[in-house]
Design an enzyme around this catalytic site. Structure first.
Site, PDB file in Angstrom:
ATOM      1  N   PRO A  77      -4.099  -1.169   3.178  1.00  0.00           N
ATOM      2  CA  PRO A  77      -3.578  -0.368   4.297  1.00  0.00           C
ATOM      3  C   PRO A  77      -2.164  -0.764   4.678  1.00  0.00           C
ATOM      4  CG  PRO A  77      -5.849  -0.947   4.701  1.00  0.00           C
ATOM      5  CD  PRO A  77      -5.441  -1.676   3.442  1.00  0.00           C
ATOM      6  N   CYS A  78      -1.351   0.264   4.947  1.00  0.00           N
ATOM      7  CA  CYS A  78       0.081   0.043   5.111  1.00  0.00           C
ATOM      8  C   CYS A  78       0.547   0.146   6.554  1.00  0.00           C
ATOM      9  CB  CYS A  78       0.857   1.069   4.281  1.00  0.00           C
ATOM     10  SG  CYS A  78       0.561   2.784   4.804  1.00  0.00           S
ATOM     11  N   GLN A  79      -0.366   0.391   7.510  1.00  0.00           N
ATOM     12  CA  GLN A  79       0.086   0.690   8.863  1.00  0.00           C
ATOM     13  C   GLN A  79       0.929  -0.420   9.466  1.00  0.00           C
ATOM     14  OE1 GLN A  79      -2.845   1.374   7.633  1.00  0.00           O
ATOM     15  NE2 GLN A  79      -3.490   3.411   8.265  1.00  0.00           N
ATOM     16  N   ASN A 116       2.086   0.881  -2.107  1.00  0.00           N
ATOM     17  CA  ASN A 116       2.240   0.770  -0.663  1.00  0.00           C
ATOM     18  C   ASN A 116       3.482   1.528  -0.210  1.00  0.00           C
ATOM     19  OD1 ASN A 116       1.902  -0.373   2.085  1.00  0.00           O
ATOM     20  ND2 ASN A 116       0.584  -1.855   1.034  1.00  0.00           N
TER      21      ASN A 116
END
EC number: 2.1.1.37
Length: 380
Positions: A77-79, A116
């Site tokens: 996850p890149c948040q 990503n």
């Protein structure tokens, strides 16, 4: 699994965009996929099978359940890295790359691929990842190749920048060369026109069909086919007036002052692509998870002609149009609510970009010279 197939694990698999591209490249066989979101995992299972999909928090999967594989793919996850988020270095999601490394350690793949957002390459987490590939690190057997790829350069009708890390313990694997370009000798970038032409301009539905399917022992909305995803919205008269005022390539600064919300009236600078309209003959900008909201980006349908009687399509793109811009095939099936499916579409790796990576990596895994398959959007 065939004798020559390449066993593959997909981590943080989402709806299966990356797997879709690798499977389309032929020669790859998924043996495990991991995804914690139920509806994304259900979409993956609908397209690639439930038997090898683990709907679970990756941290709960024990080491002895990690199968051997020649390849691991996935995008933690890149948040925490994204320019759209808070960019919190302490965001626990940033640490999920360490679970990726754990799988690499136990599956012992010949190659792994991490995808990503572009900001990942400037993050402290990436610096730690690089340090693990040095002598004495957890990935010391692997040589890393790092690239910032533009999806449009690989046949995707979208200007989407993605960071790619290729780790190899069978020799360095170079950056894949672009297959498309804005101009020059390579085939031209694909445009919005290439994938949206022929779809009805005015969707007849605003909701998904009322159907459900059982997966992982529970019921979820689905399975929805491509025609089910061509759904519109019910904008207010004010929204329609705003949409109509925006020309191709334009945005909020094209609105008459009286049509601007107060926050835009008072802010003369800033993001230019919100309330934006696409251009027919260019790739779109990045398709994100809220593409159905024009106030979030350049998501208005590209059809617009000048003049009071000009032919205009004043609506945001539909879920189907977003899926096509992400290069999902119309045969792909989906599970979840409208919002959940939109999130899956926006978070996915474009399958055509994944396919280009798969074709590039295959000869290193097999020792056989690659034969590039024809681009699905290119003419014969």
């Amino acid at each position: 699994m065939t004798e020559q197939s390449i066993p593959m694990i997909d981590l943080f698999a989402g709806c299966g965009g990356m797997t879709s591209g690798f499977v389309a490249a032929e020669g790859y066989q998924p043996v495990m996929a991991v995804e914690w979101d139920l509806h994304a995992a259900a979409t993956y299972a609908a397209n690639f099978g439930e038997d090898h999909m683990r709907w679970a928090d990756i941290a709960t999967i024990p080491n002895d359940e990690v199968p051997p594989a020649d390849l691991i793919i996935g995008g933690p996850p890149c948040q925490g890295f994204s320019a759209l988020g808070a960019q919190d270095v302490h965001d626990p999601r940033n640490k999920l790359w360490q679970e990726y490394i754990r799988f690499v350690r136990h599956a012992a793949p010949k190659v792994f691929v991490i995808e990503n957002v572009d900001r990942f390459l400037a993050s402290g987490e990436f610096a730690l990842l690089e340090s693990e590939a040095r002598p004495g690190g957890l990935l010391e057997e692997y040589v890393l190749t790092v690239a910032l790829l533009l999806a449009a350069d690989f046949g995707v009708p979208q200007r989407r920048k993605r960071a790619i890390v290729i780790g190899s313990r069978i020799g360095e694997i170079p950056v894949p060369a672009p297959t498309h370009a804005r101009s020059g000798d390579l085939p031209r970038w694909h445009s919005v026109r290439d994938v949206l032409t022929g779809l009805p301009e005015h969707p007849t539905r605003t909701t998904l069909p009322l159907s459900r399917v059982e997966v992982f022992g529970t019921e979820v909305p689905g399975r929805f086919k491509s025609e089910d995803l061509h759904i519109g919205r019910n904008p207010t008269p004010l929204s329609l007036r705003r949409y109509r005022a925006v020309p191709p390539g334009g945005g909020r600064f094209d609105l008459p002052y009286e049509l601007m919300p107060r926050c835009w009236q008072e802010k003369k600078t800033g993001t230019t692509d919100v309330m934006g309209r696409m251009r027919w003959d260019e790739p779109s900008l990045t398709i994100r998870t809220e593409f159905y909201k024009p106030e979030k980006g350049r998501y208005l349908h590209p059809q617009w002609e000048p003049g009071d009687d000009g032919h205009r399509v004043d609506r945001p793109i539909t879920h189907l149009e977003a899926a096509r811009l992400q290069t999902f095939d119309d045969t792909f099936e989906w599970c979840g609510t409208k919002i959940q499916v939109a999130k899956q579409i926006g978070n996915a790796v474009p399958p055509m970009l994944a396919k280009a990576l798969a074709q590039h990596i295959k000869p290193y895994l097999t020792g056989v010279e690659s034969t590039r398959s024809r681009c699905a959007l290119c003419p014969e």
